[in-house]
Design a protein around this motif. Sequence first.
Motif, PDB file in Angstrom:
ATOM      1  N   SER A  17     -10.613  -8.740   0.246  1.00 59.75           N
ATOM      2  CA  SER A  17      -9.691  -9.656   0.915  1.00 59.75           C
ATOM      3  C   SER A  17      -8.839 -10.397  -0.097  1.00 59.75           C
ATOM      4  CB  SER A  17     -10.462 -10.686   1.745  1.00 59.75           C
ATOM      5  OG  SER A  17     -11.246 -10.069   2.746  1.00 59.75           O
ATOM      6  N   VAL A  64      -1.517  -2.885  10.152  1.00 60.45           N
ATOM      7  CA  VAL A  64      -2.233  -4.059   9.625  1.00 60.45           C
ATOM      8  C   VAL A  64      -2.828  -4.935  10.723  1.00 60.45           C
ATOM      9  CG1 VAL A  64      -0.680  -4.069   7.631  1.00 60.45           C
ATOM     10  CG2 VAL A  64      -0.276  -5.684   9.509  1.00 60.45           C
ATOM     11  N   ARG A  67      -6.368  -6.662  10.804  1.00 64.90           N
ATOM     12  CA  ARG A  67      -6.802  -6.851   9.411  1.00 64.90           C
ATOM     13  C   ARG A  67      -6.083  -8.014   8.740  1.00 64.90           C
ATOM     14  NH1 ARG A  67      -5.880  -3.150   5.634  1.00 64.90           N
ATOM     15  NH2 ARG A  67      -4.017  -2.271   6.612  1.00 64.90           N
ATOM     16  N   PHE A  68      -4.820  -8.216   9.099  1.00 65.90           N
ATOM     17  CA  PHE A  68      -4.005  -9.272   8.490  1.00 65.90           C
ATOM     18  C   PHE A  68      -3.738 -10.369   9.512  1.00 65.90           C
ATOM     19  CE2 PHE A  68      -1.563  -6.504   5.151  1.00 65.90           C
ATOM     20  CZ  PHE A  68      -2.782  -6.027   4.683  1.00 65.90           C
ATOM     21  N   MET A  83      -5.421 -11.372   4.302  1.00 65.15           N
ATOM     22  CA  MET A  83      -5.592  -9.919   4.381  1.00 65.15           C
ATOM     23  C   MET A  83      -7.063  -9.560   4.184  1.00 65.15           C
ATOM     24  SD  MET A  83      -2.249  -8.707   2.194  1.00 65.15           S
ATOM     25  CE  MET A  83      -2.855  -9.378   0.655  1.00 65.15           C
ATOM     26  N   LEU A  86      -8.888  -4.533   3.024  1.00 63.32           N
ATOM     27  CA  LEU A  86      -7.738  -3.933   2.339  1.00 63.32           C
ATOM     28  C   LEU A  86      -7.984  -2.473   2.000  1.00 63.32           C
ATOM     29  CD1 LEU A  86      -6.754  -6.999   0.202  1.00 63.32           C
ATOM     30  CD2 LEU A  86      -5.198  -5.759   1.702  1.00 63.32           C
ATOM     31  N   ASP A  90      -2.367  -0.276   1.168  1.00 54.92           N
ATOM     32  CA  ASP A  90      -1.765  -1.609   1.242  1.00 54.92           C
ATOM     33  C   ASP A  90      -1.158  -2.036  -0.088  1.00 54.92           C
ATOM     34  OD1 ASP A  90      -4.553  -2.581   3.284  1.00 54.92           O
ATOM     35  OD2 ASP A  90      -2.504  -2.128   3.965  1.00 54.92           O
TER      36      ASP A  90
END
Length: 127
Positions: A17, A64, A67-68, A83, A86, A90
């Motif tokens: 992250s 994303v 995840r983001f 984030m 990852l 990315d």
Amino acid sequence: QVQVVESGGGLVQAGGSLRLSCTASGLTFDDAAMGWFRQAPGKEREGVSCINYSGDTTWYLDSVKDRFTISRDNAKNTLYLQMHSLKPEDTAMYYCAIGRTYDCSGSWSNVRRYNYWGQGTQVTVSS
């Protein structure tokens, strides 16, 4: 004079992250939507996420989502991108951008929707 400065990038292993930050000065921060973009070598700049002026509406690139997380603190003139999970894909230079309008609706990932950009912060994800 408007200044936009990103920070928080670095090298991380896959699954890790990072939290990116972006501070802006010289403008009325809470009047504008803001976005995160990224650009990998040899590829076009792509929109990662956008947040409207108040922070209650967000948009994400499909790859994303989940995840983001984009967020903003208008009292601190700061934009964030948290984030997680990852992936090597990315890996890119990540840019903060200030929108020309207050919302993200429509073509939020079009670079022409933004009029100020930072210099970028590098994110590298190793496999």
